[in-house]
Design a protein around this motif. Structure first.
Motif, short mmCIF file in Angstrom:
data_model
loop_
_atom_site.label_atom_id
_atom_site.label_comp_id
_atom_site.label_asym_id
_atom_site.label_seq_id
_atom_site.Cartn_x
_atom_site.Cartn_y
_atom_site.Cartn_z
N ALA A 1 0.82 -1.21 0.00
CA ALA A 1 0.00 0.00 0.00
C ALA A 1 0.86 1.26 0.00
CB ALA A 1 -0.93 0.00 1.21
N LYS B 1 0.15 0.43 -6.56
CA LYS B 1 -0.41 -0.85 -7.03
C LYS B 1 0.38 -1.53 -8.14
CE LYS B 1 -3.53 1.42 -10.23
NZ LYS B 1 -4.86 1.52 -10.73
N ASP C 1 0.92 -8.80 0.10
CA ASP C 1 0.80 -7.58 0.90
C ASP C 1 2.09 -6.82 1.10
OD1 ASP C 1 -1.96 -8.19 1.44
OD2 ASP C 1 -1.27 -9.62 2.96
#
Length: 168
Positions: free
Chosen positions: A80, A84, A113
């Motif tokens: 994050a 992306k 992640d």
């Protein structure tokens, strides 16, 4: 003419890994100012006093080249924070969310992640062999000594990242 400090030296260079696989080679002769600390010291030492036509192989342990791997330069960063479109091999100036340290960090691993960013030189921790051949030696003028000697490629350039390492 013998290679001594203050001479411009032109070299053909090939770099091999510890298994003898060719990794890099100069397409045109490289030019460096002998004694200015532009190339790895062990290579410069091997060339001291030599002349055009001299050829040798110089083995460099990690501490003599790009330094050892430093685990403190590995960082886990949430995807994050990176955006992306993160992919393996991408580079970031510094670690997002941390103070800038002047390093480039490469994405070396990805999960769903997290990205692993590595600030080590890609060749850190590796022993290397350099085959060098002197193709020219000439006295450097003062202007030449003051000029940026960009002809030296990163794979042979002394820099700020560990050992005698190179810039990214």
């Amino acid at each position: 003419m013998k290679i001594t400090a203050g001479h411009l030296v032109s070299l053909q260079v090939k770099m091999y890994d510890a298994q003898g696989e060719l990794m890099e080679e100069s397409e045109v002769p490289l030019v460096y100012l002998h004694g200015a600390g532009d190339i790895f010291p062990k290579i410069e030492q091997a060339l001291e006093g030599q002349e055009t036509g001299f050829a040798t192989s110089v083995w460099l342990e990690p501490e003599d080249a790009f330094g050892d791997d430093d685990v403190r330069l590995l960082h886990l960063v949430a995807l994050a924070k990176l955006g992306k479109d993160v992919d393996l091999g991408m580079q970031f100036e510094g670690v997002p969310g941390q103070p800038q340290d002047g390093r480039l960090y490469r994405v070396v691993d990805l999960t769903d992640d997290v990205a692993v960013l590595d600030g080590n030189h890609p060749l850190a921790g590796r022993a290397l062999r350099f085959d060098v051949e002197v193709v020219g030696v000439e006295p450097a003028t003062e202007a030449m000594r003051d000029a940026d000697r960009a002809e030296v490629p990163d794979f042979l350039r002394v820099g700020e990242h560990g050992g005698s390492s190179t810039r990214h």
